[in-house]
Design a protein around this motif. Structure first.
Motif, PDB file in Angstrom:
ATOM      1  N   ARG A 285       0.835  -1.197   0.000  1.00 49.47           N
ATOM      2  CA  ARG A 285       0.000   0.000   0.000  1.00 49.47           C
ATOM      3  C   ARG A 285       0.870   1.247   0.000  1.00 49.47           C
ATOM      4  O   ARG A 285       1.832   1.336   0.760  1.00 49.47           O
ATOM      5  N   ASP A 286       0.544   2.188  -0.887  1.00 47.30           N
ATOM      6  CA  ASP A 286       1.226   3.500  -0.931  1.00 47.30           C
ATOM      7  C   ASP A 286       2.723   3.434  -1.212  1.00 47.30           C
ATOM      8  O   ASP A 286       3.486   4.258  -0.705  1.00 47.30           O
ATOM      9  N   VAL A 287       3.162   2.460  -1.993  1.00 44.21           N
ATOM     10  CA  VAL A 287       4.581   2.414  -2.388  1.00 44.21           C
ATOM     11  C   VAL A 287       4.891   3.678  -3.194  1.00 44.21           C
ATOM     12  O   VAL A 287       4.226   3.939  -4.209  1.00 44.21           O
ATOM     13  N   PRO A 288       5.858   4.492  -2.740  1.00 41.26           N
ATOM     14  CA  PRO A 288       6.139   5.761  -3.440  1.00 41.26           C
ATOM     15  C   PRO A 288       6.875   5.510  -4.758  1.00 41.26           C
ATOM     16  O   PRO A 288       8.059   5.211  -4.771  1.00 41.26           O
ATOM     17  N   LEU A 289       6.165   5.601  -5.856  1.00 45.57           N
ATOM     18  CA  LEU A 289       6.730   5.300  -7.170  1.00 45.57           C
ATOM     19  C   LEU A 289       7.423   6.532  -7.738  1.00 45.57           C
ATOM     20  O   LEU A 289       6.912   7.648  -7.607  1.00 45.57           O
ATOM     21  N   CYS A 290       8.574   6.328  -8.361  1.00 46.04           N
ATOM     22  CA  CYS A 290       9.284   7.458  -8.976  1.00 46.04           C
ATOM     23  C   CYS A 290       8.423   8.079 -10.077  1.00 46.04           C
ATOM     24  O   CYS A 290       7.734   7.371 -10.819  1.00 46.04           O
ATOM     25  N   GLN A 291       8.516   9.389 -10.168  1.00 42.97           N
ATOM     26  CA  GLN A 291       7.693  10.125 -11.120  1.00 42.97           C
ATOM     27  C   GLN A 291       7.835   9.589 -12.546  1.00 42.97           C
ATOM     28  O   GLN A 291       6.847   9.364 -13.242  1.00 42.97           O
ATOM     29  N   GLU A 292       9.088   9.355 -12.955  1.00 46.92           N
ATOM     30  CA  GLU A 292       9.320   8.898 -14.336  1.00 46.92           C
ATOM     31  C   GLU A 292       8.640   7.558 -14.610  1.00 46.92           C
ATOM     32  O   GLU A 292       8.106   7.336 -15.694  1.00 46.92           O
TER      33      GLU A 292
ATOM     34  N   GLU B  93       4.853   8.273 -14.943  1.00 47.18           N
ATOM     35  CA  GLU B  93       4.551   9.063 -16.149  1.00 47.18           C
ATOM     36  C   GLU B  93       4.722   8.232 -17.420  1.00 47.18           C
ATOM     37  O   GLU B  93       3.916   8.312 -18.348  1.00 47.18           O
ATOM     38  N   GLN B  94       5.788   7.432 -17.459  1.00 49.64           N
ATOM     39  CA  GLN B  94       6.059   6.625 -18.652  1.00 49.64           C
ATOM     40  C   GLN B  94       4.988   5.550 -18.839  1.00 49.64           C
ATOM     41  O   GLN B  94       4.555   5.272 -19.953  1.00 49.64           O
ATOM     42  N   TRP B  95       4.567   4.968 -17.732  1.00 51.57           N
ATOM     43  CA  TRP B  95       3.493   3.968 -17.734  1.00 51.57           C
ATOM     44  C   TRP B  95       2.235   4.587 -18.340  1.00 51.57           C
ATOM     45  O   TRP B  95       1.614   4.036 -19.255  1.00 51.57           O
ATOM     46  N   TRP B  96       1.890   5.766 -17.859  1.00 48.22           N
ATOM     47  CA  TRP B  96       0.695   6.461 -18.339  1.00 48.22           C
ATOM     48  C   TRP B  96       0.836   6.849 -19.814  1.00 48.22           C
ATOM     49  O   TRP B  96      -0.067   6.645 -20.628  1.00 48.22           O
ATOM     50  N   GLU B  97       1.995   7.383 -20.134  1.00 45.23           N
ATOM     51  CA  GLU B  97       2.289   7.800 -21.512  1.00 45.23           C
ATOM     52  C   GLU B  97       2.101   6.633 -22.497  1.00 45.23           C
ATOM     53  O   GLU B  97       1.445   6.769 -23.530  1.00 45.23           O
ATOM     54  N   ASP B  98       2.664   5.478 -22.165  1.00 41.00           N
ATOM     55  CA  ASP B  98       2.637   4.324 -23.066  1.00 41.00           C
ATOM     56  C   ASP B  98       1.295   3.604 -23.078  1.00 41.00           C
ATOM     57  O   ASP B  98       1.044   2.770 -23.942  1.00 41.00           O
ATOM     58  N   CYS B  99       0.436   3.904 -22.102  1.00 40.01           N
ATOM     59  CA  CYS B  99      -0.839   3.189 -21.993  1.00 40.01           C
ATOM     60  C   CYS B  99      -2.052   4.059 -22.299  1.00 40.01           C
ATOM     61  O   CYS B  99      -3.180   3.568 -22.270  1.00 40.01           O
ATOM     62  N   GLN B 100      -1.859   5.336 -22.618  1.00 43.56           N
ATOM     63  CA  GLN B 100      -3.043   6.197 -22.710  1.00 43.56           C
ATOM     64  C   GLN B 100      -4.029   5.780 -23.799  1.00 43.56           C
ATOM     65  O   GLN B 100      -5.225   6.033 -23.692  1.00 43.56           O
TER      66      GLN B 100
ATOM     67  N   THR C  62       4.650  10.115  -6.806  1.00 45.35           N
ATOM     68  CA  THR C  62       5.494  11.104  -6.117  1.00 45.35           C
ATOM     69  C   THR C  62       6.159  12.019  -7.148  1.00 45.35           C
ATOM     70  O   THR C  62       6.211  11.707  -8.347  1.00 45.35           O
ATOM     71  N   SER C  63       6.685  13.130  -6.670  1.00 48.55           N
ATOM     72  CA  SER C  63       7.454  14.031  -7.538  1.00 48.55           C
ATOM     73  C   SER C  63       8.946  13.735  -7.396  1.00 48.55           C
ATOM     74  O   SER C  63       9.788  14.460  -7.904  1.00 48.55           O
ATOM     75  N   HIS C  64       9.276  12.649  -6.678  1.00 51.95           N
ATOM     76  CA  HIS C  64      10.689  12.261  -6.551  1.00 51.95           C
ATOM     77  C   HIS C  64      11.163  11.616  -7.846  1.00 51.95           C
ATOM     78  O   HIS C  64      10.394  10.971  -8.551  1.00 51.95           O
ATOM     79  N   HIS C  65      12.447  11.775  -8.105  1.00 52.44           N
ATOM     80  CA  HIS C  65      13.000  11.263  -9.351  1.00 52.44           C
ATOM     81  C   HIS C  65      13.845  10.017  -9.138  1.00 52.44           C
ATOM     82  O   HIS C  65      14.374   9.787  -8.056  1.00 52.44           O
ATOM     83  N   ARG C  66      13.983   9.240 -10.211  1.00 54.91           N
ATOM     84  CA  ARG C  66      14.847   8.066 -10.181  1.00 54.91           C
ATOM     85  C   ARG C  66      16.228   8.471  -9.703  1.00 54.91           C
ATOM     86  O   ARG C  66      16.755   9.499 -10.105  1.00 54.91           O
ATOM     87  N   GLY C  67      16.795   7.637  -8.841  1.00 54.92           N
ATOM     88  CA  GLY C  67      18.137   7.918  -8.340  1.00 54.92           C
ATOM     89  C   GLY C  67      18.149   8.842  -7.135  1.00 54.92           C
ATOM     90  O   GLY C  67      19.201   9.123  -6.573  1.00 54.92           O
ATOM     91  N   SER C  68      16.967   9.310  -6.696  1.00 53.39           N
ATOM     92  CA  SER C  68      16.913  10.235  -5.549  1.00 53.39           C
ATOM     93  C   SER C  68      17.015   9.494  -4.221  1.00 53.39           C
ATOM     94  O   SER C  68      17.265  10.092  -3.181  1.00 53.39           O
ATOM     95  N   GLY C  69      16.782   8.167  -4.254  1.00 52.94           N
ATOM     96  CA  GLY C  69      16.786   7.399  -3.006  1.00 52.94           C
ATOM     97  C   GLY C  69      15.513   7.587  -2.203  1.00 52.94           C
ATOM     98  O   GLY C  69      15.414   7.167  -1.050  1.00 52.94           O
ATOM     99  N   ARG C  70      14.516   8.246  -2.816  1.00 52.41           N
ATOM    100  CA  ARG C  70      13.266   8.548  -2.108  1.00 52.41           C
ATOM    101  C   ARG C  70      12.053   7.884  -2.747  1.00 52.41           C
ATOM    102  O   ARG C  70      10.938   8.040  -2.279  1.00 52.41           O
ATOM    103  N   CYS C  71      12.279   7.172  -3.853  1.00 47.22           N
ATOM    104  CA  CYS C  71      11.140   6.556  -4.538  1.00 47.22           C
ATOM    105  C   CYS C  71      11.557   5.218  -5.132  1.00 47.22           C
ATOM    106  O   CYS C  71      12.713   5.005  -5.489  1.00 47.22           O
TER     107      CYS C  71
END
Length: 209
Positions: free
Chosen positions: A109-116, A119-126, A179-188
């Motif tokens: 529950r509530d796994v903080p997913l990296c923004q990219e 976004e990429q998931w949504w982009e490729d699936c719209q 989340t608005s955290h980015h890949r490599g931030s250690g926060r997502c």
């Protein structure tokens, strides 16, 4: 108390959830298949589970991605990746929660997913098509695989999920948090990463414990 805290922390950092196909504890899994290979050094999934994660309507959950017509490959790869993360990752401990279903005792529950990743998931699936916002429940299972419930209209993802956040947070009933955290931030948590660089989700689990 300090000793207990350390033990609890360790339990959260390298752990498999108590669910349908997970191993009881993580370990190396040399033969992981396809997109799940990222976790081969330390995995909660077996080689067989990783293979099945790539099949349409695999025996894992009898789930049909193509319930409103064929899901485009570029979209499907995100669902395969999402399943690999769910089945294989030993770094989801901080977000494991009790589940109230017959087929698993725990869920995420509530796994903080990296923004990219979101976004990429949504982009490729719209332009993929579905009839439901929450894919965890409410399907018609009378045939043994999920079909759209009566009266549910098939429409493009971009209408069902108007934003990337809506897709990531709603499709598996709150398993992920945008989340608005980015890949490599250690926060997502990253669904996708380069295994030659090591698993970036290890430090993320540490941060959140």
């Amino acid at each position: 108390a300090a000793a207990t805290a350390v033990v609890t922390q360790d339990l959260l950092l390298n752990v498999c959830m108590d669910a349908k196909h997970h191993k009881t504890e993580p370990g190396p899994e040399g033969q992981l298949y396809g997109q799940c290979v990222l976790w081969k050094d330390n995995a909660c999934c077996t080689a067989n589970t990783s293979l099945e994660a790539h099949q349409d309507q695999s025996y894992l959950y009898n789930f049909n991605w193509d319930h409103c017509g064929a899901m485009p490959e570029k979209c499907k790869r995100h669902f395969i990746q999402d399943m690999c993360l769910y089945e294989c990752s030993p770094n989801l401990g901080p977000w494991i929660d009790q589940a109230d279903t017959s087929w698993r005792k725990e869920r995420i529950r509530d796994v903080p997913l990296c923004q990219e990743d979101c976004e990429q998931w949504w982009e490729d699936c719209q332009d993929a098509i579905t009839c439901k916002v929450n894919w965890h429940k409410g399907w018609n299972w009378t045939t043994g695989t999920n079909q759209c419930p009566k009266g549910a209209m098939c429409q493009k993802f971009k209408f069902v999920f108007p934003t990337a956040a809506a897709l990531c947070e709603q499709i598996w009933s709150g398993s992920y948090r945008y989340t608005s955290h980015h890949r490599g931030s250690g926060r997502c948590i990253q669904m996708w990463f380069d295994p030659t660089q090591g698993n970036p989700n290890v430090v993320v689990a540490q941060y959140y414990t």
